[in-house]
Design a protein around this motif. Structure first.
Motif, short mmCIF file in Angstrom:
data_model
loop_
_atom_site.label_atom_id
_atom_site.label_comp_id
_atom_site.label_asym_id
_atom_site.label_seq_id
_atom_site.Cartn_x
_atom_site.Cartn_y
_atom_site.Cartn_z
N LYS A 1 0.83 -1.21 0.00
CA LYS A 1 0.00 0.00 0.00
C LYS A 1 0.85 1.25 0.00
N ARG A 2 0.49 2.19 -0.85
CA ARG A 2 1.23 3.44 -0.92
C ARG A 2 0.43 4.57 -0.29
N VAL A 3 1.16 5.54 0.20
CA VAL A 3 0.52 6.75 0.74
C VAL A 3 -0.11 7.51 -0.42
N GLY A 4 -1.33 7.98 -0.22
CA GLY A 4 -1.98 8.81 -1.22
C GLY A 4 -1.61 10.28 -1.02
N ILE A 5 -1.59 11.02 -2.12
CA ILE A 5 -1.22 12.43 -2.02
C ILE A 5 -2.30 13.26 -2.71
N VAL A 6 -2.78 14.28 -1.99
CA VAL A 6 -3.79 15.17 -2.56
C VAL A 6 -3.25 16.59 -2.57
N LEU A 7 -3.34 17.23 -3.72
CA LEU A 7 -2.85 18.59 -3.88
C LEU A 7 -4.03 19.55 -3.93
N VAL A 8 -4.11 20.45 -2.96
CA VAL A 8 -5.25 21.36 -2.87
C VAL A 8 -4.81 22.75 -3.29
N SER A 9 -5.44 23.25 -4.33
CA SER A 9 -5.14 24.61 -4.79
C SER A 9 -6.44 25.35 -5.02
N HIS A 10 -6.37 26.68 -5.05
CA HIS A 10 -7.55 27.47 -5.41
C HIS A 10 -7.98 27.23 -6.86
N SER A 11 -7.03 26.69 -7.65
CA SER A 11 -7.28 26.52 -9.07
C SER A 11 -7.27 25.04 -9.44
N LYS A 12 -8.30 24.62 -10.14
CA LYS A 12 -8.35 23.23 -10.62
C LYS A 12 -7.17 22.94 -11.53
N GLU A 13 -6.86 23.89 -12.42
CA GLU A 13 -5.77 23.69 -13.38
C GLU A 13 -4.45 23.53 -12.66
N VAL A 14 -4.22 24.38 -11.66
CA VAL A 14 -2.96 24.29 -10.92
C VAL A 14 -2.85 22.93 -10.22
N ALA A 15 -3.90 22.54 -9.53
CA ALA A 15 -3.87 21.29 -8.76
C ALA A 15 -3.63 20.09 -9.67
N ASP A 16 -4.39 20.01 -10.77
CA ASP A 16 -4.26 18.86 -11.66
C ASP A 16 -2.92 18.86 -12.39
N SER A 17 -2.48 20.07 -12.77
CA SER A 17 -1.21 20.15 -13.49
C SER A 17 -0.03 19.81 -12.59
N VAL A 18 -0.07 20.27 -11.35
CA VAL A 18 1.03 19.95 -10.44
C VAL A 18 1.05 18.44 -10.17
#
Lengths: 143, 239
Positions: free
Chosen positions: A13-30
């Protein structure tokens, strides 16, 4: 969007990582950038950016959804940009039972921290190791 | 209706100290009155926020409180604490800006502090609000004088507590004064703090919306003072 929703073949099992940004584009792109730079195409990393309608802001609903999607049972690390993203995750951790256990807000720069987190998680690091690798990114000076 | 104190008119209501017994319907009225006030003042909140923030406070607050109004129109939870926790939860999930977790935490922690009692006194409310406000301060890492919602909330709860939980009008006035006093302050928290000295001279939008919520509390109280708990579902207008 998860880069991959497939658990590792060997069953670990791997640790999950969630990136929270004000911008959908920023979060998904990062998320894509981190998986790409880390060379881990099936990384368990997802963006939770913006409001459900695509506008700028922070959505509790999108964060919770992404955290559960990324969770394999080894915990979830949340990296955030600023302001309401920080406060919303803090509130979720303090008040609710909506996030998978264990979940942790990581104090790290979003882009550099995401890369470090993805590399560490892919290498089998636990949640503490992932968090500390991401936090260490603050010490990478550029000058 | 300013500062109405129920037992000043006819003396001893029920056999004890303090006048009020605030029930779930009272807290639902408070939330509905808050939604009305936020809707009425949304443009002003956004205008204040465009001076030192990102110009979304009015819209965010309206979206959040309309969602609260909708939720309570469907069903009012049975206790004061449950009403506030429901409302707080709704704010966190719908506002989309920093005011969501901040006001959400305020209401949820206040509601939690009220426990499962079906009726609470004004003093209970003052105590619970202090718990909620402290939680907001902790979440945001802010203190009095940082030019935030706390600069309206701290004086409001102090005024309410000083009157033994009786004088909601004094709380409203203290919140309004506190919000006005943010004008000469330099912001030390949130987006406005990036402006440094340029944040001076503007009234803080968060303190302004906080004062609206305290004014709505006094308004809900005034409505109750009129008749002894008759008008139950005045404003259920579907949203």
């Amino acid at each position: 969007m998860g880069v991959s929703d497939v658990a590792q073949a060997d069953g670990s099992k791997r640790v999950g990582i969630v990136l929270v940004s004000h911008s959908k584009e920023v979060a998904d792109s990062v998320a894509r950038l981190a998986a790409g730079l880390a060379g881990v195409p099936d990384a368990r990393v997802a963006g939770a950016g913006g409001l459900p309608d695509g506008g700028l802001g922070t959505s509790e609903e999108l964060i919770v959804e992404a955290a559960h999607r990324m969770d394999e049972g080894a915990g979830v690390a949340l990296l955030v940009d600023l302001g309401s993203a920080v406060l919303t995750v803090k509130t979720l951790l303090a008040e609710g039972d909506e996030l998978p256990e264990p979940a942790r807000l990581v104090d790290a720069p979003l882009v550099e921290g995401a890369v470090a987190a993805v590399v560490t998680a892919a290498g089998g690091g636990d949640l503490a190791a992932v968090a500390s690798a991401a936090e260490e990114a603050y010490t990478y000076r550029k000058l | 209706m300013s500062g109405k104190v129920t037992n000043e008119a006819g003396g001893s209501g029920e056999g004890g100290s303090g006048g009020r017994e605030l029930d779930a319907a009272f807290f639902a009225r408070w939330m509905t009155a808050s939604a009305d006030a936020v809707a009425r003042e949304a443009d002003r909140l956004t205008e204040l926020d465009s001076a030192i923030g990102d110009a979304d406070h009015g819209g965010n607050m309206r979206r959040g409180f309309e969602a609260v109004r909708g939720e309570l129109a469907e069903e009012v939870p049975g206790t004061p604490g449950a009403v506030l926790m429901t409302a707080g939860r709704k704010l966190v999930s719908t506002v989309g800006g920093a005011s969501g977790p901040l006001y959400g935490t305020l209401l949820r922690r206040t509601g939690k502090a009220l426990g499962s009692a079906e009726r609470v006194s004004g003093e209970d409310l003052a105590d619970a609000l202090r718990t909620g406000i402290d939680a907001v301060a902790q979440l945001g890492g802010a203190a009095a004088g940082d030019k935030t919602m706390l600069d309206a909330l701290f004086p409001a709860v102090a005024a309410l507590a000083d009157s033994g939980g009786e004088d909601f009008g004094a709380a409203r006035d203290a919140a309004e004064r506190g919000a006005e006093e943010t004008v000469p302050m330099q912001a030390r928290k949130g987006r406005a703090s990036y402006l440094g000295e340029r944040s001076i001279g503007h009234r803080d939008p968060g303190a302004t919306s906080a004062a609206l919520l305290v004014a709505a509390l006094a308004e809900a109280d005034g409505a109750e003072g009129g008749t002894a708990g008759s008008q139950e579902n005045d404003s259920s207008g579907s949203e």
